[in-house]
Design an enzyme around this catalytic site. Structure first.
Site, PDB file in Angstrom:
ATOM      1  CB  SER A   1       8.699  -1.428  -2.611  1.00 31.00           C
ATOM      2  OG  SER A   1       9.223  -1.593  -1.319  1.00 31.00           O
TER       3      SER A   1
ATOM      4  CG  HIS B   1      10.534  -1.456   2.956  1.00 31.57           C
ATOM      5  ND1 HIS B   1      11.164  -0.298   2.540  1.00 31.57           N
ATOM      6  CD2 HIS B   1       9.330  -1.476   2.320  1.00 31.57           C
ATOM      7  CE1 HIS B   1      10.373   0.354   1.697  1.00 31.57           C
ATOM      8  NE2 HIS B   1       9.248  -0.343   1.542  1.00 31.57           N
TER       9      HIS B   1
ATOM     10  CB  SER C   1       5.929   2.335  -2.859  1.00 31.61           C
ATOM     11  OG  SER C   1       6.274   1.773  -1.615  1.00 31.61           O
TER      12      SER C   1
ATOM     13  CG  MET D   1       6.865  -0.377   4.623  1.00 31.54           C
ATOM     14  SD  MET D   1       8.214  -1.095   5.588  1.00 31.54           S
ATOM     15  CE  MET D   1       7.320  -1.645   7.035  1.00 31.54           C
TER      16      MET D   1
ATOM     17  CB  CYS E   1       0.866   2.247   0.507  1.00 32.47           C
ATOM     18  SG  CYS E   1       2.557   2.556  -0.102  1.00 32.47           S
TER      19      CYS E   1
END
Length: 398
Positions: free
Chosen positions: A67, A315, A19, A319, A104
Site C-alpha cells: 500500500s 491487504h 494507499s 484495494m 491503483c
C-alpha cells in the site's frame, strides 16, 4: 574519494484512499526517465528504496507494504475529452522490478487533486469554490476515470468529515467514476469481463485441489474463491494470513493458476514478475467480527465479507480496483461474490466487510448479446498531500 552527488526531482507525497505514493509530473522527471524503460524503473525503485533484501525500504520513500510502495506519473493528456494521463507503478519491495500491469484505485483519488494543484488543469476551469470534474486517462489499463474534486477559496479542499475505514482521520470526499471498467481487447484477458466465458469456473490446483472461482476483469483482473473452500471464514485480519508462510505460498499458487486460466500469463513462472495482477480474494456470507482498529462490524450492516491479497500479502483494507471488481461481480447473478451477498439480479450497490471495516461500491450490470457489460462503477475515497518539494536520489541511480 570520488562520489556522485544526489539530484533533486520535484515530487509530492500523497495519500489516496488507503494507499500512499510518490507523485511526479512527467515533465519534472529527468529526460531519460520521461520514457518507459530501464532508466525510469531504476529511478522509481531508488526513490522508493527498492530492491531491499531487508524488506524495510529504509533508504527510500516506501513504507515496506504494497500500500505504500507506489509511484504515480501524471501529465497533460493529448487524448480528446481528457485532462490528464495517469500512469501507476507498483514497486516491488525486495525484488528489482516495477509492475505496470494494473491501476491503483486508491491513488486514483489523489490524481485529480494533484493535477489541479500542479497546474495541469486549465486555470479557467477551476472555480474559487465549487467542484472540478477531472477526466483522467488511466494509461496502464486504457480506461477513463472521472474524479469530482471540491475547491474551497481557490485551493483543493483536503480536510472534511468524510470517513474511510482504513484511514485514521477524516478528510474531504472524492467521488470517483470508473467508466466501462471491464477488459479491453489486447489486455491479455481476451477482451471480456469474464475471460473464460463463465461466471464460475472450477480450478484444479496442485496441493489445493478442485475449487470454484469467479475470474473477472473489471477494475483489475481478480480471482474470487469461497473462504470456506480454502479453510477460512472471511473474518480474518492480516496476522492470520501474513504470519503463515504456508498460507502465503498457497495463495500465490492459486493466483498463478488463475492467471494462467485467465490468459494473463502463458507459463506459471511468469506470475513472479506480474505480482500486481491478477489479485486473489476470498469471499463469505456476512458475519460479525472485530476490525483491525477494534471497531465492531455487525453482520446486519454488510452484504458480504471480502479479504484480498496484494503483492503477496493480505491487504490491510481493500484495494480500490479490487473494490470495483467486487461491486461489478456482486451485480452479476451467479458469481461467487453475488452468491455470498445473497444472490439476485437487481443489485446496484454492495457494502462489504474488509479487515479495516466496511466499504460501499456501486455498479450496474446489463447483458448485451450474451456478454455482461458495466457502464461504470462508483466509489468514494479521500486524498491529502502529505509533503511536497523535492525527492533526492544519487545521480548514478538510473
Amino acid at each position: 574519494m570520488s562520489h556522485v552527488p544526489q539530484i533533486k526531482i520535484p515530487a509530492t507525497y500523497m495519500r489516496g484512499g488507503t494507499s500512499k505514493g510518490v507523485f511526479f509530473r512527467l515533465e519534472d522527471l529527468p529526460l531519460s526517465a520521461q520514457q518507459p524503460g530501464p532508466a525510469r524503473d531504476k529511478l522509481l525503485m531508488r526513490v522508493i528504496g527498492s530492491p531491499d533484501p531487508y524488506a524495510k525500504q529504509i533508504d527510500g520513500m516506501g513504507g515496506a507494504t504494497s500500500s505504500t510502495s507506489k509511484t504515480v506519473i501524471v501529465s497533460r493528456s493529448t487524448r480528446p475529452d481528457h485532462d490528464v494521463d495517469y500512469l501507476f507503478g507498483q514497486v516491488a519491495i525486495d525484488q528489482a522490478f516495477v509492475d505496470w500491469s494494473g491501476n491503483c484505485g486508491n491513488l486514483s483519488a489523489a490524481v485529480g487533486p494533484f493535477a489541479i494543484s500542479s497546474g495541469l488543469i486549465d486555470a479557467a476551469r477551476i472555480p474559487q469554490d465549487g467542484e472540478v470534474v477531472v477526466r483522467i486517462w488511466q494509461a496502464n489499463i486504457s480506461k477513463t476515470i472521472i474524479a469530482h474534486v471540491t475547491m474551497a477559496h481557490g485551493e483543493v479542499q483536503e480536510t472534511g468529515d468524510f470517513e474511510l475505514d482504513g484511514v485514521t482521520f477524516p478528510a474531504a470526499e472524492v467521488p470517483l467514476e470508473f467508466l466501462d471498467p471491464a477488459a479491453d481487447e489486447g489486455d491479455g484477458a481476451g477482451g471480456a469481463m469474464f475471460p473464460t466465458g463463465n461466471v464460475v469456473d472450477e480450478l484444479d490446483v496442485p496441493g489445493i485441489g478442485k475449487l470454484q472461482a469467479t475470474m473477472i476483469n473489471a477494475g483489475i483482473p481478480t480471482i474470487f474463491v469461497n473462504a470456506e473452500a480454502i479453510g477460512y471464514t472471511g473474518t480474518e485480519l492480516q496476522g492470520a494470513i501474513n504470519e503463515d508462510a504456508r498460507a502465503l505460498a498457497m495463495f500465490e499458487t492459486l493466483r498463478a493458476h488463475g492467471a494462467l486460466r485467465m490468459g494473463l500469463i502463458q507459463q506459471l513462472v511468469e506470475a513472479r514478475t506480474r505480482a500486481h495482477t491478477p489479485k486473489i480474494a476470498f469471499v463469505a456470507k456476512p458475519a460479525d467480527y472485530v476490525a483491525s482498529s477494534g471497531k465492531k462490524v455487525a453482520a446486519k450492516d454488510i452484504d458480504l465479507l471480502v479479504r484480498a491479497m496484494s503483492m503477496g500479502k493480505l491487504h490491510h483494507a481493500m484495494m480500490g480496483t479490487a473494490a470495483v471488481a467486487i461491486g461489478t461481480a456482486a451485480a452479476i447473478p451467479g458469481t461467487l461474490v453475488n452468491l455470498a451477498a445473497g444472490g439476485g439480479s437487481d443489485r446496484t450497490a454492495v457494502r462489504f466487510g474488509h479487515p479495516s471495516g466496511t466499504l460501499r461500491v456501486g455498479a450496474e450490470a446489463v447483458q448485451v448479446d450474451g456478454q455482461w457489460k458495466v457502464a461504470k462503477a462508483l466509489m468514494s475515497r479521500s486524498a491529502r498531500v502529505l509533503m511536497e518539494g523535492n525527492v533526492r536520489i544519487p545521480g548514478d541511480s538510473f
